[in-house]
Design an enzyme around this catalytic site. Sequence first.
Site, PDB file in Angstrom:
ATOM      1  N   ASP A  17      -1.371  52.098 -23.772  1.00 33.39           N
ATOM      2  CA  ASP A  17      -1.085  50.760 -24.393  1.00 33.39           C
ATOM      3  C   ASP A  17      -2.316  49.919 -23.867  1.00 33.39           C
ATOM      4  O   ASP A  17      -2.493  49.470 -22.766  1.00 33.39           O
ATOM      5  CB  ASP A  17       0.209  50.331 -23.738  1.00 33.39           C
ATOM      6  CG  ASP A  17       0.356  48.790 -24.051  1.00 33.39           C
ATOM      7  OD1 ASP A  17      -0.165  48.266 -24.998  1.00 33.39           O
ATOM      8  OD2 ASP A  17       1.190  48.223 -23.711  1.00 33.39           O
ATOM      9  N   LYS A  78      -9.799  42.555 -26.752  1.00 32.33           N
ATOM     10  CA  LYS A  78      -9.000  43.029 -27.809  1.00 32.33           C
ATOM     11  C   LYS A  78      -8.867  42.081 -28.916  1.00 32.33           C
ATOM     12  O   LYS A  78      -8.944  42.359 -30.401  1.00 32.33           O
ATOM     13  CB  LYS A  78      -7.501  43.404 -27.391  1.00 32.33           C
ATOM     14  CG  LYS A  78      -6.827  44.045 -28.482  1.00 32.33           C
ATOM     15  CD  LYS A  78      -5.254  44.376 -27.608  1.00 32.33           C
ATOM     16  CE  LYS A  78      -4.423  44.713 -28.747  1.00 32.33           C
ATOM     17  NZ  LYS A  78      -2.952  45.229 -28.272  1.00 32.33           N
ATOM     18  N   GLU A 177       2.416  49.300 -31.978  1.00 33.02           N
ATOM     19  CA  GLU A 177       2.988  48.945 -30.857  1.00 33.02           C
ATOM     20  C   GLU A 177       4.453  48.841 -31.106  1.00 33.02           C
ATOM     21  O   GLU A 177       5.564  49.149 -29.988  1.00 33.02           O
ATOM     22  CB  GLU A 177       2.206  47.708 -30.541  1.00 33.02           C
ATOM     23  CG  GLU A 177       1.007  47.971 -29.397  1.00 33.02           C
ATOM     24  CD  GLU A 177       0.007  46.794 -29.494  1.00 33.02           C
ATOM     25  OE1 GLU A 177       0.589  45.766 -29.694  1.00 33.02           O
ATOM     26  OE2 GLU A 177      -1.020  47.151 -29.047  1.00 33.02           O
ATOM     27  N   ASP A 199       7.058  41.123 -30.660  1.00 35.49           N
ATOM     28  CA  ASP A 199       6.249  41.662 -29.870  1.00 35.49           C
ATOM     29  C   ASP A 199       4.982  40.518 -29.652  1.00 35.49           C
ATOM     30  O   ASP A 199       4.309  40.517 -30.752  1.00 35.49           O
ATOM     31  CB  ASP A 199       5.552  42.913 -30.144  1.00 35.49           C
ATOM     32  CG  ASP A 199       4.492  43.554 -29.406  1.00 35.49           C
ATOM     33  OD1 ASP A 199       4.227  42.866 -28.289  1.00 35.49           O
ATOM     34  OD2 ASP A 199       3.783  44.761 -29.639  1.00 35.49           O
TER      35      ASP A 199
END
Length: 497
Positions: A17, A78, A177, A199
């Site tokens: 992850d 990211k 995800e 999320d």
Amino acid sequence: MISLKEKFDNKLVLGIDFGTTYSLVSSIRNRRITLLKDENKCYLLPSVIYFNKDKFLIGAEAEKKIIEDPTNTIISVKRLIGRSINFIEKQFPNLPYIIHRSEDGGIFFHTNAGIFTPIDIVSKILEYLRRRACYAYDQEIRSTVITVPAYFNNIQRESIKKAAILAQMKLIRLLNEPTSAAIAYGLQEKKQGIIIVYDLGGGTFDVSILKLNQGVFEVLATSGDANLGGDDFDLCLLKYISKKLNLSNENDKFFQSLLLQKSKEIKIKLSQCEKVKIDFFDYHETIHRDEFNAITLHLVQKTLLICSNILKEIDLKKESIQEVIMVGGSTRIPIVYEEVQKFFNKPLLTTINPDQVVAIGAAIHANMLMQNSYYKKTLLLDVVPLSLGIEVMGGVVEKIIFKNTSIPISKTKEFTTFKDNQTAILIHVLQGEQELVQDCISLSRFVLKGIPPQKAGKIRILVTFEIDTDGLINITASEKYTQKEKKIQIDNNIFSI
């Protein structure tokens, strides 16, 4: 560690992850899912890298350098991967880094150790996690499933793939995800029915709707914002504190980095306390949770608007939802939890740690794909997260396959020439929801040649998009009568489950 009833062999494969704030690596061995820890017994690796002249630091050690040397300490990479320099300068005008435009329109960082792209930085973080696993198991491990936001576009996904290759990984699949979290809940806790995965991480927001039924995971729809997360809550608090304390050091990189770290600390404390004392140099003040809620409510409402729209898109009523799964560290913020619970009007599921659930699902899915487990019998069905189309006259995108279309799918549309005696036509493939080419992601350009010269509008060009269950896209352009054709294939795992 989390015990599993099913029996696994000893063939190791990793689930990673890669997060905005933290990253995790997991694996399954001896019937257990293990979140692999570092020498300090920490499983969360801060997604931070620090460069100096002769070495670089990753994780907790790098995190200590954020205030001391913000220019050479890269955080939240990211959010920057796969982004153009124009996007970054507009969205993040106060970054402390020295950045320049790369040849492909992206960016590279000037550091004390040299020049690095976001892909280079991500690869170093992934390599660090892989080596953690190799050390833990005392053997070489390369096969990996890496999770990505469901709403990542093709360029962002391709960037992660390139980073994995640089990290000497054998990438089995990119796993969305929210789907990873659903796998963890569906196979660990035997959840069934229609579920929502909300999320909210450090830099991205995803929402996915899935139908779980006896080992079948069907994604009904997905949406999100790849530029919305916990970092935005930190920035809101930073601006509020600056105003509250009447600070005027906007151009001081050291001062702003210090204030950002202080804002992060206060945000975390306000999740536990109703008020927090601010001690910042000679400034002393108290901030209440109600103040924090007021300045960040618009961010939560933005996520709920996305949730509302996705429900409308597939004509799903809230009453039909069995569970709402909360994923990501930012879901611990009280105002987030409260507003999401109020919106869906039901208890929220957090029985698996929101920080860990995606990594757990990745490890399970990795073992499924390697046929190491009972879970190989599980069926995963996905959708197209972003629409696909081609450019037509006027710089407009003609959609051929719309977002949230189930895959596999094949669809054909007919087009024509716009000039007399035109003998070739450019097919420009685009991804995104906007109407104009300039606002969408360019995937590919190719030319169909050998068209018989005719008056404009007489020729018929058939463009076919085919997407299989692995996300492999085949695009064919052919002239209807002569059957002259050109094919391309986009194998970027864009729509991986």
